[in-house]
Write a protein that holds these residues in place. Structure first.
Motif, PDB file in Angstrom:
ATOM      1  N   TYR A   5      65.856  26.012  87.457  1.00 46.74           N
ATOM      2  CA  TYR A   5      65.819  23.997  85.971  1.00 46.74           C
ATOM      3  C   TYR A   5      64.909  24.237  84.974  1.00 46.74           C
ATOM      4  O   TYR A   5      64.210  25.167  85.508  1.00 46.74           O
ATOM      5  CB  TYR A   5      65.180  23.353  87.146  1.00 46.74           C
ATOM      6  N   SER A   6      65.112  23.465  83.934  1.00 48.04           N
ATOM      7  CA  SER A   6      64.488  23.431  82.923  1.00 48.04           C
ATOM      8  C   SER A   6      63.500  21.751  82.183  1.00 48.04           C
ATOM      9  O   SER A   6      65.249  20.816  82.219  1.00 48.04           O
ATOM     10  CB  SER A   6      65.147  23.806  81.873  1.00 48.04           C
ATOM     11  N   SER A   7      62.791  21.618  81.890  1.00 48.56           N
ATOM     12  CA  SER A   7      62.460  20.482  81.188  1.00 48.56           C
ATOM     13  C   SER A   7      60.772  20.331  80.435  1.00 48.56           C
ATOM     14  O   SER A   7      60.579  21.649  80.344  1.00 48.56           O
ATOM     15  CB  SER A   7      62.027  19.552  82.963  1.00 48.56           C
ATOM     16  N   HIS A   8      60.376  19.990  79.514  1.00 46.14           N
ATOM     17  CA  HIS A   8      60.051  20.212  78.342  1.00 46.14           C
ATOM     18  C   HIS A   8      58.340  20.382  78.842  1.00 46.14           C
ATOM     19  O   HIS A   8      58.099  21.521  78.774  1.00 46.14           O
ATOM     20  CB  HIS A   8      58.974  18.205  77.631  1.00 46.14           C
ATOM     21  N   ILE A  10      58.186  22.050  82.603  1.00 48.52           N
ATOM     22  CA  ILE A  10      58.330  23.324  83.553  1.00 48.52           C
ATOM     23  C   ILE A  10      59.647  23.718  83.528  1.00 48.52           C
ATOM     24  O   ILE A  10      60.817  23.421  83.843  1.00 48.52           O
ATOM     25  CB  ILE A  10      57.784  22.314  85.417  1.00 48.52           C
ATOM     26  N   MET A  11      59.909  25.104  83.832  1.00 53.44           N
ATOM     27  CA  MET A  11      61.107  25.606  84.763  1.00 53.44           C
ATOM     28  C   MET A  11      61.094  26.533  85.203  1.00 53.44           C
ATOM     29  O   MET A  11      59.468  26.154  86.053  1.00 53.44           O
ATOM     30  CB  MET A  11      61.401  26.355  83.333  1.00 53.44           C
ATOM     31  N   ILE A  12      61.933  26.124  85.967  1.00 55.50           N
ATOM     32  CA  ILE A  12      62.305  27.220  88.022  1.00 55.50           C
ATOM     33  C   ILE A  12      62.907  27.797  87.365  1.00 55.50           C
ATOM     34  O   ILE A  12      64.137  27.935  87.123  1.00 55.50           O
ATOM     35  CB  ILE A  12      62.715  26.566  89.020  1.00 55.50           C
ATOM     36  N   LEU A  13      61.796  29.746  87.945  1.00 55.69           N
ATOM     37  CA  LEU A  13      62.827  30.697  87.502  1.00 55.69           C
ATOM     38  C   LEU A  13      63.083  31.609  88.640  1.00 55.69           C
ATOM     39  O   LEU A  13      62.376  30.945  89.730  1.00 55.69           O
ATOM     40  CB  LEU A  13      62.177  31.408  86.634  1.00 55.69           C
ATOM     41  N   SER A  14      64.310  32.492  89.215  1.00 56.61           N
ATOM     42  CA  SER A  14      64.293  33.392  90.399  1.00 56.61           C
ATOM     43  C   SER A  14      65.154  34.085  89.239  1.00 56.61           C
ATOM     44  O   SER A  14      65.882  34.629  88.657  1.00 56.61           O
ATOM     45  CB  SER A  14      66.228  31.841  90.697  1.00 56.61           C
ATOM     46  N   HIS A  15      63.885  35.282  89.890  1.00 54.06           N
ATOM     47  CA  HIS A  15      64.854  36.797  89.617  1.00 54.06           C
ATOM     48  C   HIS A  15      66.095  37.182  91.155  1.00 54.06           C
ATOM     49  O   HIS A  15      66.266  38.150  90.668  1.00 54.06           O
ATOM     50  CB  HIS A  15      63.180  37.529  89.910  1.00 54.06           C
TER      51      HIS A  15
END
Length: 276
Positions: A5-8, A10-15
């Motif tokens: 997920y990405s916005s101005h 915050i981003m949600i990252l998953s390794h």
């Protein structure tokens, strides 16, 4: 890491997702088990006490949601940073609905009591397997190398032997920071990496290896001494900071892996710099 997920703000990252996308033949269950962090960091006795308290509480689910976090130490030099991150987490992640959408549910009483024991045991087993089978072994078949790229495994003192006059567009630094926990582990004979003094890192002529429009990306801990060292490095290398990214770590249910405090924090910082 893969962007979920990405916005101005915050981003949600998953390794985990990145590994599975990159290596589709990998065992999904085994990869997933490495990232199965069900509850925040606690001592085992603390986890046992919390689970018992919740089991004896008839309205436990509500009270778990309303649990107040410990206040940050007002004397901590990173207090404003911690407040900012906690605000972002609360406003955009929890109340903004991202936690519910991407990290649903709450840990069960049994999961709280186990205190991530299955994960801890699995990680130890995995590390032991890697050490037994790959330590001190350099084989190109053991690594995933992008097409057209090369890799070198060496001590930083040997860097000049293969770098020559080449320039790089991106230099990524994940320094082996001096760390009390690592020192204790090494003294106890239970592992730990070879640490490097901040002054020794400063002596690396990073500016000589960086192309005119290149960037340097530096992972840094929350130790104020290391933060100040990075600022000194940038001045030494005639670089300027252009951005900072914060990596806020959460469990599979979206809880911070630990509270913000003067001793342990749930985030790391990434500093991006370029030529002045």
């Amino acid at each position: 890491m893969a962007i979920v997920y990405s916005s101005h703000e915050i981003m949600i990252l998953s390794h985990e997702k990145y590994l599975l996308d990159t290596l589709p033949s990998a065992c999904k269950a085994k990869v997933g088990q490495l990232f199965n962090v069900e509850t925040p960091f606690r001592m085992d006795a603390e986890a046992q006490a919390l689970a018992t308290r919740l089991e004896n509480d008839n309205d436990d689910s509500c009270k778990r949601r309303k649990k107040k976090r410990k206040k940050c130490d007002t004397a901590h030099p990173l207090e404003e940073e911690m407040k900012h991150l906690l605000q972002i987490y609360s406003e955009h992640f929890v109340h903004g609905g991202l936690k519910h959408e991407y990290f649903p549910g709450l840990p069960s009483h049994q999961q709280i009591r186990l205190n991530n024991l299955p994960l801890r045991e699995y990680v130890k087993k995995t590390i032991s397997y890697v050490d037994d089978n790959f330590k001190n072994r350099i084989n190109e078949d053991d690594y995933l190398i992008p097409q057209g790229a090369k890799f070198k495994i060496c001590d930083i003192s040997q860097f000049y032997t293969f770098c020559d006059e080449r320039k790089f567009d991106v230099i990524l630094m994940d320094p082996p920071w001096e760390n009390k926990h690592v020192k204790r582990a090494k003294l106890a004979g239970s592992g730990g990496y070879q640490m490097l003094d901040n002054m020794d890192i400063q002596k690396i002529p990073v500016d000589k290896f960086l192309s005119e429009k290149g960037i340097v990306v530096i992972w840094c801990s929350n130790n104020i001494r290391h933060r100040e060292a990075v600022s000194t490095w940038l001045r030494t290398w005639s670089l300027k900071q252009i951005a900072k990214l914060y990596w806020l770590k959460v469990t599979k249910h979206g809880e911070l892996v630990c509270d913000f405090s003067s001793h342990k924090n749930p985030h790391e910082i990434i500093i991006i710099a370029t030529n002045k």
